[in-house]
Write an enzyme that holds these catalytic residues in place. Structure first.
Site, mmCIF file in Angstrom:
data_model
loop_
_atom_site.group_PDB
_atom_site.id
_atom_site.type_symbol
_atom_site.label_atom_id
_atom_site.label_comp_id
_atom_site.label_asym_id
_atom_site.label_seq_id
_atom_site.Cartn_x
_atom_site.Cartn_y
_atom_site.Cartn_z
ATOM 1 N N GLU A 1 45.376 -59.019 -12.374
ATOM 2 C CA GLU A 1 45.132 -58.793 -11.210
ATOM 3 C C GLU A 1 43.998 -57.630 -11.230
ATOM 4 O O GLU A 1 43.884 -57.073 -12.456
ATOM 5 C CB GLU A 1 45.971 -58.001 -10.182
ATOM 6 C CG GLU A 1 47.006 -56.828 -10.824
ATOM 7 C CD GLU A 1 46.173 -55.543 -10.931
ATOM 8 O OE1 GLU A 1 45.440 -55.405 -9.920
ATOM 9 O OE2 GLU A 1 46.248 -54.779 -11.721
ATOM 10 N N ARG B 1 48.161 -39.992 -9.869
ATOM 11 C CA ARG B 1 48.627 -40.175 -11.071
ATOM 12 C C ARG B 1 47.221 -39.876 -11.972
ATOM 13 O O ARG B 1 46.082 -40.626 -11.505
ATOM 14 C CB ARG B 1 49.139 -41.526 -11.482
ATOM 15 C CG ARG B 1 50.628 -41.562 -10.869
ATOM 16 C CD ARG B 1 51.221 -43.120 -10.648
ATOM 17 N NE ARG B 1 50.549 -43.832 -9.903
ATOM 18 C CZ ARG B 1 50.729 -45.152 -9.812
ATOM 19 N NH1 ARG B 1 51.514 -45.597 -10.758
ATOM 20 N NH2 ARG B 1 50.148 -46.044 -8.926
ATOM 21 N N PHE C 1 29.799 -47.913 -11.419
ATOM 22 C CA PHE C 1 30.433 -47.257 -12.419
ATOM 23 C C PHE C 1 29.700 -46.351 -13.113
ATOM 24 O O PHE C 1 29.618 -46.090 -14.121
ATOM 25 C CB PHE C 1 31.330 -47.896 -13.066
ATOM 26 C CG PHE C 1 32.722 -48.506 -12.417
ATOM 27 C CD1 PHE C 1 32.536 -49.186 -11.437
ATOM 28 C CD2 PHE C 1 33.777 -47.692 -12.550
ATOM 29 C CE1 PHE C 1 33.623 -49.518 -10.703
ATOM 30 C CE2 PHE C 1 35.118 -47.786 -12.123
ATOM 31 C CZ PHE C 1 34.919 -49.013 -11.059
ATOM 32 N N ASN D 1 38.914 -53.154 -17.830
ATOM 33 C CA ASN D 1 39.188 -51.765 -17.707
ATOM 34 C C ASN D 1 38.675 -50.830 -18.723
ATOM 35 O O ASN D 1 37.956 -49.983 -18.237
ATOM 36 C CB ASN D 1 40.488 -51.675 -17.353
ATOM 37 C CG ASN D 1 41.137 -51.894 -16.049
ATOM 38 O OD1 ASN D 1 40.379 -52.398 -15.189
ATOM 39 N ND2 ASN D 1 42.632 -51.706 -15.914
ATOM 40 N N CYS E 1 45.607 -46.786 -13.678
ATOM 41 C CA CYS E 1 45.006 -47.959 -14.644
ATOM 42 C C CYS E 1 44.245 -47.702 -15.600
ATOM 43 O O CYS E 1 44.558 -47.844 -16.915
ATOM 44 C CB CYS E 1 44.410 -48.857 -13.731
ATOM 45 S SG CYS E 1 45.334 -49.242 -12.139
HETATM 46 C C1 UGA Z 1 40.782 -50.047 -11.504
HETATM 47 C C2 UGA Z 1 39.880 -51.121 -11.586
HETATM 48 O O1 UGA Z 1 38.715 -50.657 -10.914
HETATM 49 C C3 UGA Z 1 40.659 -52.418 -10.823
HETATM 50 O O2 UGA Z 1 39.834 -53.508 -11.278
HETATM 51 C C4 UGA Z 1 41.907 -52.704 -11.798
HETATM 52 O O3 UGA Z 1 42.440 -53.899 -11.114
HETATM 53 C C5 UGA Z 1 42.644 -51.249 -11.476
HETATM 54 O O4 UGA Z 1 42.061 -50.411 -12.189
HETATM 55 C C6 UGA Z 1 43.936 -51.922 -12.194
HETATM 56 O O5 UGA Z 1 44.117 -51.990 -13.484
HETATM 57 O O6 UGA Z 1 44.974 -52.196 -11.411
HETATM 58 P P1 UGA Z 1 41.564 -48.275 -9.660
HETATM 59 O O7 UGA Z 1 42.448 -47.477 -10.844
HETATM 60 O O8 UGA Z 1 41.984 -48.320 -8.348
HETATM 61 O O9 UGA Z 1 41.145 -49.689 -10.130
HETATM 62 O O10 UGA Z 1 40.280 -47.236 -9.386
HETATM 63 P P2 UGA Z 1 38.392 -47.334 -9.577
HETATM 64 O O11 UGA Z 1 38.043 -47.403 -8.103
HETATM 65 O O12 UGA Z 1 38.046 -48.392 -10.621
HETATM 66 O O13 UGA Z 1 38.373 -45.852 -9.962
HETATM 67 C C7 UGA Z 1 38.950 -45.375 -11.347
HETATM 68 C C8 UGA Z 1 38.703 -43.963 -11.645
HETATM 69 O O14 UGA Z 1 37.290 -44.029 -12.031
HETATM 70 C C9 UGA Z 1 38.459 -42.990 -10.357
HETATM 71 O O15 UGA Z 1 39.143 -41.691 -10.937
HETATM 72 C C10 UGA Z 1 37.053 -42.894 -10.052
HETATM 73 O O16 UGA Z 1 36.733 -41.418 -9.596
HETATM 74 C C11 UGA Z 1 36.338 -42.974 -11.463
HETATM 75 N N1 UGA Z 1 34.947 -43.394 -11.155
HETATM 76 C C12 UGA Z 1 34.747 -44.737 -10.832
HETATM 77 C C13 UGA Z 1 34.048 -42.330 -11.827
HETATM 78 O O17 UGA Z 1 34.155 -41.316 -11.985
HETATM 79 N N2 UGA Z 1 32.721 -42.714 -11.644
HETATM 80 C C14 UGA Z 1 32.279 -44.067 -11.217
HETATM 81 O O18 UGA Z 1 31.316 -44.254 -11.154
HETATM 82 C C15 UGA Z 1 33.489 -45.013 -10.866
#
Ligand code: UGA
Length: 434
Positions: free
Chosen positions: A148, A324, A246, A205, A257
């Site tokens: 997913e 988390r 990102f 990821n 994740c």
């Molecule tokens: C992430 C992936 O984006 C999903 O595609 C994947 O399905 C999911 O993990 C998983 O493995 O189940 P998620 O953990 O919900 O999703 O969060 P994201 O929106 O991807 O953000 C992850 C982290 O990166 C957050 O802490 C966010 O603040 C940080 N981030 C994101 C940044 O610091 N800079 C960015 O430009 C983007």
């Protein structure tokens, strides 16, 4: 179709509710009885936009049922496994829930079933699982890896509108089952072998985490050479080969994740005799970014000892109550260790008692209460509540030197400086380290 989903965590519950909403008859198995009861009564144990409405609809029209005993899944055409694969301290993936469920499935199945693995499992595991658990009944159970890509906070939208559906299988017939299961989803289907499908999840990821750590390193360098990360990231991202997503510099990634999967992939690499140096650096840069923030705050305030600091945001990103691996946890701990008093606010997330709330930390129910009598504030999560806060009013409640460390570069530096704050961002020109 008659579908069973094993596990009602973020992934399993979203899958169960969305599949029921698409018209399938769904049985969701959750072995935690308390949680199962909560779901039967229509309550989602975490916040996920749109999910409670789908749950209510599924329960009402009878398309969705919850049980705590896996035997209810016995006669399903499809069994989707969505149990947790948490990280061990050394990065190893804890597969105990997968093994238990696979053993239970293999023992109870007596009619043909397609087994869809949704949980994130190390590349190569699917083949091992088939050998270990399904050898005796391989004529009945068709295994397919179907990772997913749901993001917390927009998981329902991502379910119906994914960029691709990845299917790893050795049995061509399972593809038809997947097409039937996802017949209302118009995304390209990427068919491959099981290990490759498992790798797609980790590689995706890890690559996104790499982009984040890369832009954070550029942000740190920007401060040293007198550049500003915001226009830099914007222009870099306009190159379609790089892409604009990102590239948001800040305190680094958190959540259930990226930290788990980057450490997991590093462990798998080592186990297979490969030293994944790039990934090790990504993980290290992410951890260091939280220390960079504390160092900045300490320099701006002279010392953190005896200072009162407001922590704005606990969740790892806006739109979720999930804390988390959130940077907030490390930052609160480091602030308290340095002798600061911490008052925190989050519009949705709470710090559960068992997380060991340190002395010198208080949780507030109002953002202005958290800011009152504070020498400084650090924005951990880019919630709209902080972007749109009445910073003028906050100024009258805080005490000098009124430092604001914008850990997500989400505030307007000019506006805050004009109001009399000492503002610093992450890699922003106005937030340069002195
Ligand atoms: C992430 C992936 O984006 C999903 O595609 C994947 O399905 C999911 O993990 C998983 O493995 O189940 P998620 O953990 O919900 O999703 O969060 P994201 O929106 O991807 O953000 C992850 C982290 O990166 C957050 O802490 C966010 O603040 C940080 N981030 C994101 C940044 O610091 N800079 C960015 O430009 C983007």
């Amino acid at each position: 179709m008659n579908v069973s989903v094993i596990g009602a965590g973020y992934v399993g519950l979203v899958a169960a509710c969305c599949l029921a909403n698409s018209g399938h008859n769904v049985i969701c198995i959750e072995n935690n009885r308390e949680k199962c009861l909560m779901l039967i009564n229509g309550h989602v144990p975490f916040f996920e936009k749109g999910l409670e409405a789908l749950l209510a609809r599924g329960l009402e029209n009878g398309k969705l049922n919850f049980y705590s005993n896996i035997s209810y899944a016995k006669y399903s055409e499809v069994i989707m496994v969505a149990v947790g694969t948490p990280s061990q301290p050394d990065g190893r993936v804890d597969l105990s829930q997968i093994f238990r469920v696979m053993s239970e499935i293999s023992e109870m199945i007596s009619t043909p079933v397609t087994l869809i693995m949704k949980s994130t499992v190390p590349p190569g595991l699917g083949l091992q699982l088939q050998q270990r658990f399904l050898n005796g009944n391989s004529h009945l159970i068709s295994y397919v890896s179907n990772p997913e890509f749901l993001r917390e906070g927009r998981a329902v939208k991502d379910w119906y509108d994914p960029e691709r559906i990845v299917a790893g299988t050795e049995i061509p017939g399972t593809i038809e089952i997947l097409r039937k299961l996802y017949n209302d989803i118009g995304a390209p289907l990427c068919i491959m072998d099981i290990s490759s499908a498992e790798m797609v999840k980790y590689a995706s990821n890890a690559f996104l985490a790499t982009k984040i750590s890369f832009i954070n390193e550029i942000a740190n360098l920007c401060e040293l050479v007198g550049a500003d990360i915001e226009p830099v990231a914007r222009a870099v991202g306009m190159d379609s080969r790089i892409g604009s997503h990102f590239l948001q510099a800040g305190l680094g990634y958190g959540g259930s994740c990226f930290p788990k999967d980057t450490k997991g992939l590093d462990f798998i690499s080592t186990l297979n005799g490969h030293t994944f140096n790039l990934l090790k650096a990504v993980i290290e840069v992410n951890a260091r970014q939280r220390v960079v923030a504390i160092r900045k705050l300490s320099r701006m305030l002279g010392t953190l000892c005896g200072k009162r600091i407001a922590v704005l945001g606990l969740s790892f990103k806006p739109g979720t109550d999930d804390i988390r691996e959130s940077p907030s946890l490390d930052i609160i701990r480091m602030l308290v260790d340095e002798g600061a008093e911490v008052s925190a606010f989050d519009p949705m997330a709470r710090l559960p008692q068992h997380r060991g709330i340190p002395q010198g930390f208080i949780m507030c129910t109002d953002v202005l209460d958290a800011l009152e009598s504070c020498h400084g504030a650090v924005v951990i999560t880019e919630w709209r509540e902080f972007v749109e806060l009445d910073w003028e009013k906050a100024h009258s409640l805080m005490i000098p030197p009124r430092v604001v460390l914008d850990g997500r570069n989400c505030l307007d530096p000019l506006k805050l400086s004009a109001l009399g704050y000492v503002y610093a961002g992450m890699g922003r020109m106005s937030g340069k380290l002195c």
